[in-house]
Design a protein around this motif. Sequence first.
Motif, mmCIF file in Angstrom:
data_model
loop_
_atom_site.group_PDB
_atom_site.id
_atom_site.type_symbol
_atom_site.label_atom_id
_atom_site.label_comp_id
_atom_site.label_asym_id
_atom_site.label_seq_id
_atom_site.Cartn_x
_atom_site.Cartn_y
_atom_site.Cartn_z
ATOM 1 N N ALA A 12 48.702 41.728 35.261
ATOM 2 C CA ALA A 12 49.511 40.010 34.753
ATOM 3 C C ALA A 12 49.039 40.082 33.936
ATOM 4 N N GLY A 13 48.906 41.131 33.061
ATOM 5 C CA GLY A 13 48.582 41.323 31.998
ATOM 6 C C GLY A 13 49.450 40.659 30.942
ATOM 7 N N ASP A 38 47.663 41.906 40.505
ATOM 8 C CA ASP A 38 47.230 42.331 39.624
ATOM 9 C C ASP A 38 45.086 42.694 40.476
ATOM 10 N N VAL A 39 44.757 43.780 39.905
ATOM 11 C CA VAL A 39 43.820 43.670 40.339
ATOM 12 C C VAL A 39 42.165 43.288 40.446
ATOM 13 N N VAL A 40 42.598 42.512 38.980
ATOM 14 C CA VAL A 40 42.000 41.869 39.266
ATOM 15 C C VAL A 40 42.036 40.090 39.178
ATOM 16 N N GLU A 41 41.628 40.083 40.695
ATOM 17 C CA GLU A 41 42.209 38.417 40.568
ATOM 18 C C GLU A 41 42.365 37.392 39.710
ATOM 19 N N LYS A 42 40.792 36.878 38.937
ATOM 20 C CA LYS A 42 40.541 35.692 38.204
ATOM 21 C C LYS A 42 42.516 35.988 37.214
ATOM 22 N N THR A 43 42.682 37.268 37.110
ATOM 23 C CA THR A 43 43.529 37.183 36.024
ATOM 24 C C THR A 43 45.343 36.714 36.478
#
Length: 347
Positions: A12-13, A38-43
Amino acid sequence: MTDVLRVGIIGAGGIARGAHLNNYKKLGGRVEVVAVADVVEKTAKECAELYNIPHVFTSYEEMLKSVKLDAVSVCTPNKFHAPATLAALEAGCHVLCEKPPAMTTEEAERMAQAAEKAGKILTYGFHYRHSPEVETLKKFIDAGELGEIYAARCHAIRRRGIPGWGVFTNKELQGGGPLIDIGVHMLDTALYLMGYPEPELVLGSTYQKIGTRKGVGLLGSWDYQNFSVEDMALGMIKFRNGATLILESAFAANVEKHDVMQVSLMGDQGGADVFPLKIYQEKHETLIDITPAYLPKKDYHEREIERFVDCCLSGTQPISKAHEGVILQQIVNALYQSAETGEAVKL
């Protein structure tokens, strides 16, 4: 066939938002973006909120199991292109994977084989193919206006254009620097216009002369202390049909222009520079230059997404095909291998 394409996003970058999601949204009722992972939940949550995406995941495997999807955009770092694409194809999805295809030729081959087995579209984010310059020149080439194209040059060179964001300078995640990031765009464009000839011999050199020290950053300040990729790559490819291609790519080089993306072709009936488009011929004992008086203006990414959706909904084939991704990956890996060993690589 379906009337509305249900799309999921893996990664999701910046490229997902700027190139994929913005352009999916332009297609209105033909597309519904229903999930993002995305592995970064916030992103992932930020992306979902920004684009009104109902389902959010930190695992693409979980997304593919939990939500019915027709197609997926893979927008991860290069290291994860192959596993994400293979999982999506196995789940019955068409796939638009960002460039480069993968980290290795073997991965690209498995991806192409999986797409064929699944009967699904696998195409890659080589958006320069969708430019009006390339589309117009391809018509000239197909009509024989350049004749036999036996030589080409590719340039993807920045004066100080090391990305100051993302993982572009991380070899473990990206597999390399300017060659695998921006060089592949011009390499693919040239190969496409040349008919994707089969490579025979590859010779490459890479350099790390500027990226490992602090300097002026025209694309933000980069982490020079952890810069693990090349800042310049040069190469020559000899094809089985006798043609030759010279490639130059750099994130940072001491040159005049800040950013050059160019493909030049030379045939026995004509030649061309692509960006901007100019054609060179000899006719009626006169050397002539041809420049278009008008080319339609459309964002390359917008055209790429529009065509991907068209192919998914109609069952037609994309202009960037999975087997071409294998050839390109083979060349890129051979260039890096040649640079490492100091020897030409015979394919």
